[in-house]
Structure formats: structure tokens, C-alpha cells
Design an enzyme around this catalytic site. Structure first.
Site, short mmCIF file in Angstrom:
data_model
loop_
_atom_site.label_atom_id
_atom_site.label_comp_id
_atom_site.label_asym_id
_atom_site.label_seq_id
_atom_site.Cartn_x
_atom_site.Cartn_y
_atom_site.Cartn_z
N ASP A 28 0.76 -1.40 -0.04
CA ASP A 28 -0.16 -0.27 0.09
C ASP A 28 0.72 1.28 0.16
O ASP A 28 1.77 1.27 0.69
CB ASP A 28 -0.92 -0.06 1.19
CG ASP A 28 -2.16 1.06 1.22
OD1 ASP A 28 -2.32 1.60 0.04
OD2 ASP A 28 -2.54 1.19 1.95
N GLU A 75 -11.63 -4.96 -5.77
CA GLU A 75 -12.14 -3.68 -5.43
C GLU A 75 -11.49 -2.53 -6.16
O GLU A 75 -11.79 -1.54 -6.69
CB GLU A 75 -12.03 -3.25 -4.08
CG GLU A 75 -13.18 -4.22 -3.11
CD GLU A 75 -12.79 -5.44 -2.90
OE1 GLU A 75 -11.35 -5.56 -2.85
OE2 GLU A 75 -13.49 -6.22 -2.52
N ASN A 76 -10.10 -2.98 -6.71
CA ASN A 76 -9.43 -2.15 -7.53
C ASN A 76 -10.16 -1.76 -8.83
O ASN A 76 -9.59 -0.86 -9.51
CB ASN A 76 -7.84 -2.63 -7.75
CG ASN A 76 -7.09 -2.49 -6.64
OD1 ASN A 76 -6.27 -3.20 -6.57
ND2 ASN A 76 -7.38 -1.66 -5.73
N TRP A 77 -11.18 -2.42 -9.27
CA TRP A 77 -11.83 -2.16 -10.71
C TRP A 77 -12.58 -0.80 -10.59
O TRP A 77 -12.98 -0.18 -11.62
CB TRP A 77 -12.72 -3.43 -10.85
CG TRP A 77 -12.28 -4.81 -11.34
CD1 TRP A 77 -12.19 -5.71 -10.52
CD2 TRP A 77 -11.41 -4.99 -12.67
NE1 TRP A 77 -11.58 -6.77 -11.13
CE2 TRP A 77 -11.18 -6.20 -12.35
CE3 TRP A 77 -11.06 -4.20 -13.61
CZ2 TRP A 77 -10.06 -6.87 -13.45
CZ3 TRP A 77 -10.39 -4.79 -14.70
CH2 TRP A 77 -9.94 -6.08 -14.50
N ARG A 196 1.49 -4.69 6.49
CA ARG A 196 0.82 -4.02 5.66
C ARG A 196 1.60 -2.59 5.73
O ARG A 196 1.90 -2.29 6.71
CB ARG A 196 -0.48 -3.73 6.03
CG ARG A 196 -1.00 -2.61 4.99
CD ARG A 196 -2.78 -2.54 5.38
NE ARG A 196 -3.18 -1.45 4.19
CZ ARG A 196 -4.19 -1.57 3.96
NH1 ARG A 196 -5.43 -2.30 4.29
NH2 ARG A 196 -4.69 -0.61 2.99
N SER A 204 -8.06 -5.21 4.64
CA SER A 204 -8.91 -4.91 3.20
C SER A 204 -8.96 -6.13 2.47
O SER A 204 -8.68 -6.33 1.13
CB SER A 204 -7.70 -3.91 2.38
OG SER A 204 -7.58 -2.68 3.22
#
Length: 248
Positions: A28, A75-77, A196, A204
Site C-alpha cells: 500500500d 475492489e481495484n476495478w 501492511r 482490506s
């Protein structure tokens, strides 16, 4: 890249293991890294790919058997189309640039998630890379592409429900081992350490089942600045943890 430590070099599972067999990282902070430098987001993703290369090498040198990287979530779409296209372009480039090196160093590439949703040529490149490295045994690099842990668990539940419906198994037979055997990670070692970057403190939707007894480390470093030294520092933290798995 040296081979992972043998079983004889590892303490038993009741104590703190010197080296985690399986490390996963939520990479991230690429966008924030680029924004702080007045650069486009794709520049952060490029630097993030370089960080992944450094961390993979450091993990292999430390004796980690499997490194799993959260590269593209389901979810990155929701991100802008231009950024998604940039990410696909980077994936094409790095498969082409790194595949022979990975294969030469004995690294097996595994994909978790449903990468078939990607552009056809990208999905084919990924499949070819997985096939080429399938016989390698020195280390596994698992890349999460179009991955979401909830969807993974749903797929596992549906697969087991189908087996029960056709009479292959009885519902009462379904246990944790069966569920684990239906997950995307079924042929990977149990997850020992999840890291992370970027200061965010949440999972996430990443490896929710697998992280049940993993050690969690959250660092403020943005992913493009995370390197071999950062990984080694996390491994030192891991070594100091006492893992009791609910016992005394």
C-alpha cells in the site's frame, strides 16, 4: 537466491519460528508516494514493482518459502480506467522482464484470485508464466490478482455445497481442513506473517481465513520505499513474537 531453510533448521510450531514459512504483504502507498513527489500515480506503481523485486530477493535470502503479494484486489476495478490500463501495462512489462530471472532462480509463480477477468493477452501471459515455473521448488511467489477474500470463501463454500448436493460428501463432513482445501491458497504453506505498508491498519479483504493465526505487522513506510532492510526488520519482529495458537 538461496534455498529456504530446511525443516531441521526451523523450531517446532509451538514456539517462535526463526523464519516464517509464508509471508504476505499488502503493498500500500504507491499513489501517496507519487503524489508527494508531484508524479503521476503510475510512477508510484513502477517504483512499487521495483520494491517487490527487492523484497522477493530478500525473502529468498532469508529462507522464506512463500511470499504472497496483494497486487490487484477485486475492489481495484473501481479505480479510473486509465490507472487500470497503466497497471495492466506494468504487469505485461514485468512478466516479460522478470519471468526468465524467476525461472532461473527456481521461483514458482502462483496466482490467487480470478485473473481471467483481465485483458485476454494479460491473462494469457500470466497463464504462460505460471506454466513455465510450475516445476520450480526453491521458493513460491504467489500474486493476488483480482482477489478478494470474501469472494474466495464464497467460491470454496459453493464448491463444497456442490459436492454435498451430488452426494460426494455429507454436509456433516465439512470441516476446516475441507474449507482450506477449497481455497485459492490450498497448496501454499500456512500464513505466518502478514505485513501492511503505508500506515493503514486493516486487512482490506485480504487472506481473511488464512490470517486467523498469522502475526500482523503494520508499518508506516510507503510501499515504494519498502526494501530488503524493511523486510528483514519485520522478520526480526516476527522472531520475537511468541505464537501460542490459543494455548498457554
Amino acid at each position: 537466491m538461496p534455498a529456504p531453510a530446511s525443516a531441521k533448521e526451523r523450531p517446532d510450531s509451538t514456539g517462535a519460528s526463526a523464519v516464517p514459512r509464508h509471508v504476505a504483504i499488502i503493498m500500500d502507498g504507491n499513489g501517496r508516494w507519487a503524489k508527494a513527489r508531484g508524479l503521476p500515480r503510475v510512477a508510484g506503481h513502477r517504483e512499487g514493482a521495483e520494491a517487490a523485486r527487492k523484497v522477493l530477493r530478500a525473502a529468498g535470502e532469508a529462507g522464506v518459502e512463500c511470499l504472497t503479494l496483494y497486487a490487484f484486489s477485486s475492489e481495484n476495478w473501481r479505480r479510473p480506467e486509465a490507472e487500470i490500463n497503466d497497471l495492466m501495462g506494468l504487469l505485461r512489462f514485468y512478466i516479460g522482464a522478470e519471468l526468465n530471472s524467476l525461472h532461473r532462480e527456481g521461483v514458482r509463480l502462483r496466482i490467487i484470485g480470478d485473473h481471467s477477468a483481465f485483458q485476454t493477452d494479460v491473462a494469457r501471459l500470466v497463464d504462460d508464466a505460471v506454466a513455465k515455473t510450475a516445476g520450480n521448488r526453491r521458493m513460491t511467489l504467489a500474486v493476488a490478482l483480482n482477489y478478494g477474500a470474501r469472494a474466495e470463501i464464497v467460491r470454496a463454500a459453493q464448491a463444497l455445497a456442490h459436492r454435498a448436493a451430488v452426494g460426494e460428501i455429507a454436509p456433516a463432513q465439512i470441516d476446516e481442513a475441507m474449507i482450506e482445501g477449497a481455497l485459492d491458497t490450498r497448496d501454499l504453506p500456512p500464513l505466518d506473517l502478514l505485513i501492511r505498508t503505508s500506515g493503514e491498519v486493516r486487512l482490506s479483504n485480504f487472506l481473511l481465513w488464512q490470517a486467523a493465526y498469522a502475526e500482523l505487522i503494520f508499518v508506516d513506510t510507503l510501499w515504494p520505499d519498502f526494501d530488503g532492510d524493511c523486510l528483514r526488520a519485520a522478520l526480526v519482529q516476527f522472531k520475537a513474537r511468541e505464537r501460542r495458537y490459543g494455548g498457554l
